[in-house]
Design a protein around this motif. Structure first.
Motif, PDB file in Angstrom:
ATOM      1  N   GLU A   3      85.170  46.758  90.806  1.00  0.00           N
ATOM      2  CA  GLU A   3      84.050  46.011  90.228  1.00  0.00           C
ATOM      3  C   GLU A   3      82.949  45.769  91.259  1.00  0.00           C
ATOM      4  N   ASN A  14      81.204  49.064  92.027  1.00  0.00           N
ATOM      5  CA  ASN A  14      80.348  49.437  90.910  1.00  0.00           C
ATOM      6  C   ASN A  14      79.033  48.656  90.946  1.00  0.00           C
ATOM      7  N   GLN A  15      79.126  47.363  91.199  1.00  0.00           N
ATOM      8  CA  GLN A  15      77.937  46.517  91.233  1.00  0.00           C
ATOM      9  C   GLN A  15      77.018  46.880  92.398  1.00  0.00           C
ATOM     10  N   HIS A  37      80.558  49.671  84.157  1.00  0.00           N
ATOM     11  CA  HIS A  37      81.873  49.045  84.020  1.00  0.00           C
ATOM     12  C   HIS A  37      82.767  49.585  85.127  1.00  0.00           C
ATOM     13  N   HIS A  38      83.598  48.708  85.690  1.00  0.00           N
ATOM     14  CA  HIS A  38      84.523  49.138  86.739  1.00  0.00           C
ATOM     15  C   HIS A  38      85.575  50.081  86.148  1.00  0.00           C
TER      16      HIS A  38
END
Length: 243
Positions: free
Chosen positions: A113, A116-117, A136-137
């Motif tokens: 997560e 990804n961010q 989305h992760h």
């Protein structure tokens, strides 16, 4: 062999230069045609050789490009040389550049997560005209999630799937029929580079076709995966000797 392709261990590789590949993909995007792209290195080809179900998935792709010097070397050994390597990371970056020029919509699936961010934030900073319509992760229940519905609703032009092989190709193949448009491409560990968590090999290592060795030095835990390379070349030489 398909038109303008070279077969390596049962996988048809696009025998096109980098710019021609990019042009073909951009044409598909602009005409809202759905496409499944695989960037295959020796590890992926060897895994496909040993796992028939995965091989069928790779063979179903609209385009398989040679991501890895080992593929180029194998094509030369088999006397069916491929024009040039099309590195997955380079292709992803070029698509982001084109996304910036054409205000394309992109969805990023995969990675931790936080990773990804970070990748989304870096894309927003480096390619401000790209529209990140969702992300989305990669750690989700394949049977219970709303990711496919979310992507359909966002209607992205490009969907980068960073679940690592074989999962990313399996996920694309499993869900592709749900979509009417979108360029789906597995990008594996490239999301870590996008996020700034992993450094790509310096240009010198790339030019010497030793990027794989740089990754091994940087990430020693990859050594088991690298064992696929000698097994891959052994299979190629067996085919060569049988001809």
């Amino acid at each position: 062999m398909k038109n303008n392709s070279v077969k390596v261990l049962g996988i048809d590789f696009a025998n096109k230069g980098f710019d021609e590949v990019v042009g073909s993909l951009l044409s598909r995007i602009k005409s809202n045609r759905k496409a499944f792209i695989v960037t295959a290195n020796p590890e992926i080809v060897m895994y496909a050789h040993e796992h028939p179900d995965y091989k069928k998935i790779i063979q179903s792709a609209d385009m398989v490009v040679p991501d890895g010097f080992g593929i180029i070397l194998a094509s030369k050994i088999l006397n069916t040389p491929i024009i040039e390597r099309v590195a997955g990371y380079d292709l992803m970056v070029r698509l982001l550049e084109l996304g910036n020029e054409n205000q394309l919509k992109i969805y990023l699936l995969g990675g931790r997560e936080e990773t990804n961010q970070k990748a989304v934030a870096n894309i927003n900073r480096q390619y401000p005209n790209v529209q990140i319509v969702g992300s989305h992760h990669g750690f989700f229940d394949w049977e219970k999630n709303k990711i496919t519905a979310e992507i359909k609703a966002a209607s992205p032009d490009i969907i980068f799937v960073a679940l690592g092989f074989p999962k990313q190709e399996q996920w694309i193949a499993r869900n592709l029929d749900q979509f009417s448009k979108g360029l789906f491409m597995g990008v594996g560990g490239s999301i870590d580079v996008l996020a700034g968590e992993v450094q790509r090999a310096p240009r010198f290592w790339q030019k010497m076709n030793l990027e794989w060795f740089y990754r091994l030095i940087s990430q020693p835990s990859r050594w088991r995966r690298m064992l696929a390379i000698p097994r891959f070349l052994l299979q190629i030489f067996k085919i060569k000797l049988d001809k």
